[in-house]
Motif scaffolding. Structure first.
Motif, mmCIF file in Angstrom:
data_model
loop_
_atom_site.group_PDB
_atom_site.id
_atom_site.type_symbol
_atom_site.label_atom_id
_atom_site.label_comp_id
_atom_site.label_asym_id
_atom_site.label_seq_id
_atom_site.Cartn_x
_atom_site.Cartn_y
_atom_site.Cartn_z
ATOM 1 N N MET A 1 -30.243 47.318 -49.490
ATOM 2 C CA MET A 1 -30.923 45.993 -48.694
ATOM 3 C C MET A 1 -31.064 46.489 -47.215
ATOM 4 O O MET A 1 -29.902 47.267 -46.878
ATOM 5 C CB MET A 1 -30.230 44.822 -48.930
ATOM 6 C CG MET A 1 -30.748 43.625 -48.073
ATOM 7 S SD MET A 1 -29.987 42.101 -48.773
ATOM 8 C CE MET A 1 -30.731 41.026 -47.497
ATOM 9 N N HIS A 2 -31.872 46.321 -46.563
ATOM 10 C CA HIS A 2 -31.990 46.287 -45.022
ATOM 11 C C HIS A 2 -32.821 45.424 -44.329
ATOM 12 O O HIS A 2 -33.616 45.054 -44.898
ATOM 13 C CB HIS A 2 -32.252 48.023 -44.773
ATOM 14 C CG HIS A 2 -33.822 48.049 -45.011
ATOM 15 N ND1 HIS A 2 -34.342 48.352 -46.209
ATOM 16 C CD2 HIS A 2 -34.798 48.232 -44.112
ATOM 17 C CE1 HIS A 2 -35.834 48.376 -45.986
ATOM 18 N NE2 HIS A 2 -35.746 48.235 -44.894
ATOM 19 N N TYR A 3 -32.523 45.293 -43.020
ATOM 20 C CA TYR A 3 -33.295 44.703 -42.085
ATOM 21 C C TYR A 3 -33.572 45.603 -40.981
ATOM 22 O O TYR A 3 -32.821 46.342 -40.574
ATOM 23 C CB TYR A 3 -32.565 43.415 -41.632
ATOM 24 C CG TYR A 3 -31.968 42.508 -42.462
ATOM 25 C CD1 TYR A 3 -32.679 41.675 -43.305
ATOM 26 C CD2 TYR A 3 -30.626 42.367 -43.051
ATOM 27 C CE1 TYR A 3 -32.498 40.822 -44.149
ATOM 28 C CE2 TYR A 3 -30.335 41.456 -43.765
ATOM 29 C CZ TYR A 3 -31.055 40.515 -44.479
ATOM 30 O OH TYR A 3 -30.604 39.869 -45.502
ATOM 31 N N ARG B 1 -37.689 40.759 -36.792
ATOM 32 C CA ARG B 1 -37.512 41.417 -37.862
ATOM 33 C C ARG B 1 -38.848 41.918 -38.705
ATOM 34 O O ARG B 1 -39.788 41.034 -38.676
ATOM 35 C CB ARG B 1 -36.721 40.480 -38.954
ATOM 36 C CG ARG B 1 -36.283 41.173 -40.297
ATOM 37 C CD ARG B 1 -35.743 40.210 -41.249
ATOM 38 N NE ARG B 1 -34.676 39.631 -40.697
ATOM 39 C CZ ARG B 1 -33.896 38.652 -41.526
ATOM 40 N NH1 ARG B 1 -34.406 38.572 -42.781
ATOM 41 N NH2 ARG B 1 -32.845 38.116 -40.990
ATOM 42 N N ASP C 1 -41.180 43.367 -41.939
ATOM 43 C CA ASP C 1 -41.184 43.491 -43.224
ATOM 44 C C ASP C 1 -40.455 44.543 -43.838
ATOM 45 O O ASP C 1 -40.507 45.841 -43.385
ATOM 46 C CB ASP C 1 -42.850 43.278 -43.575
ATOM 47 C CG ASP C 1 -42.820 43.233 -45.082
ATOM 48 O OD1 ASP C 1 -42.796 44.245 -45.987
ATOM 49 O OD2 ASP C 1 -42.810 41.997 -45.527
ATOM 50 N N PRO C 2 -39.653 44.268 -45.036
ATOM 51 C CA PRO C 2 -38.800 45.589 -45.333
ATOM 52 C C PRO C 2 -39.760 46.772 -45.816
ATOM 53 O O PRO C 2 -38.899 47.698 -45.929
ATOM 54 C CB PRO C 2 -38.112 44.620 -46.671
ATOM 55 C CG PRO C 2 -38.312 43.314 -46.491
ATOM 56 C CD PRO C 2 -39.561 43.108 -45.494
ATOM 57 N N ASP C 3 -41.089 46.691 -46.465
ATOM 58 C CA ASP C 3 -41.650 47.680 -46.684
ATOM 59 C C ASP C 3 -42.393 48.303 -45.706
ATOM 60 O O ASP C 3 -43.133 49.354 -45.735
ATOM 61 C CB ASP C 3 -43.015 47.145 -47.533
ATOM 62 C CG ASP C 3 -42.250 46.695 -49.097
ATOM 63 O OD1 ASP C 3 -41.133 46.986 -49.266
ATOM 64 O OD2 ASP C 3 -42.867 45.764 -49.544
ATOM 65 N N GLU D 1 -33.140 53.944 -49.810
ATOM 66 C CA GLU D 1 -33.059 53.565 -48.251
ATOM 67 C C GLU D 1 -32.338 54.960 -47.636
ATOM 68 O O GLU D 1 -32.716 55.343 -46.582
ATOM 69 C CB GLU D 1 -32.106 52.374 -48.222
ATOM 70 C CG GLU D 1 -32.990 51.056 -48.660
ATOM 71 C CD GLU D 1 -32.036 49.897 -48.722
ATOM 72 O OE1 GLU D 1 -32.708 48.882 -48.527
ATOM 73 O OE2 GLU D 1 -30.667 50.131 -48.912
#
Length: 320
Positions: free
Chosen positions: A1-3, A14, A16-18, A36
């Protein structure tokens, strides 16, 4: 998981994760997956494993590799299960971005993104972002110490008050457990401050290579002073913990001594009547009192008189 965060209008936003990580100024990874880690390697940022982060050698926690500064601190936080723990957090600083790797959730990583622009230098560059995050972490350790100090105030006030000597053992045990929890909390904070101080010392040694060295140097120096002041405060609270523990144990010992004294007095009061009853219970043939009509009353009066005499003797000796 990442931000992933980027700077928009002097504020952290922030992504979007993608979204492509190349445009992020701060990438915060929590228990990074293989995918990741591969994405970060493509950006030229190899990530350390948890085993490597947990190494206690200073050379494994503070080093420069391929133009990247790797700095690891041990910070208090919560695991996914809600358990409080101290675990390593690695800061990977490059000229363009800050990457953090962690396996638990220290509170500053949750609060800093919403107020990064209010830090001393803001968040418009990787070095400024790193400075602001360290500032938030130091402030969090100060808050924890302040909370521990308030808990100690309440606990010691309950221990030293007049009625504490008559407090139940459950209350004293609860006070001892509370003090123990605060001692564990302060130990974690003390470790965090020590590792942060090492990070700041390492960062100061390489600060001349950074474009904003003149702006960064006084801020880092002030943070170093804050850390040292908090270390002194943590040591002071540690001495208060020792005092609270010693006092609580002393109260428990006094309570146990009082209980033992009461039992001893009761045993002493009943010793003479027990002796008299034992004598007249031997049932020898030649015991004149047994055949007299006043024998039973005589034995009872004798028992009562010896009990009263024992009680008066103990009062005279101030043992009661």
């Amino acid at each position: 998981m990442h931000y992933a965060y980027a700077v928009e209008g002097n504020r952290l936003v922030r992504h979007d994760p993608d979204r492509d990580l190349a445009g992020a100024i701060w990438i915060d990874l929590i228990q990074p997956t293989d995918d990741e880690m591969a994405r970060l390697r493509d950006l030229g940022v190899p990530l350390p494993t948890l085993t490597e982060m947990e190494e206690i050698e200073l050379s494994n926690r503070l080093y420069r590799e391929n133009g990247l500064d790797y700095m690891t601190a041990v910070l208090p936080g919560e695991k996914g299960s809600g358990e409080r723990s101290s675990m390593p957090v690695t800061f990977i600083l490059s000229p363009d971005r800050l990457v953090t790797v962690r396996h638990h959730s220290p509170r500053p990583f949750l609060t800093f993104p919403t107020r990064a622009e209010r830090s001393t230098l803001g968040c418009t560059g990787a070095d400024r972002l790193f400075s602001g995050l360290i500032e938030e972490i130091i402030a969090r350790q100060a808050d924890i110490l302040e909370g521990a100090g308030r808990t100690l105030d309440d606990t010691t006030a309950g221990i030293f008050e007049r009625r504490a000597a008559a407090a139940s053992s459950d209350r004293l045990q609860a006070a001892l457990q509370g003090v123990g929890r605060e001692a564990e909390t302060m130990a974690r904070v003390r470790l965090a401050l020590l590792t942060i101080e090492r990070i700041l010392a390492f960062y100061t040694a390489t600060i001349d290579d950074r474009p904003e060295a003149d702006r960064l140097r006084p801020v880092i120096r002030a943070q170093m002073r804050d850390v040292q002041a908090l270390e002194v405060h943590a040591d002071f609270l540690g001495s208060r913990v020792s005092l609270a523990v010693d006092t609580t144990l002393g109260m428990i010992n006094l309570q146990q001594n009082n209980t033992a004294r009461i039992l001893s007095v009761i045993a002493a009061l009943f010793l003479p009547p027990t002796l008299i009853a034992s004598i007249y219970g031997m049932n020898f043939t030649n015991m004149p009192e047994l055949g007299q009509p006043w024998g039973y009353a005589f034995a009872l009066v004798l028992m009562g008189a010896t009990t009263l005499g024992t009680y008066l003797f103990l009062r005279w000796k101030h043992w009661l």
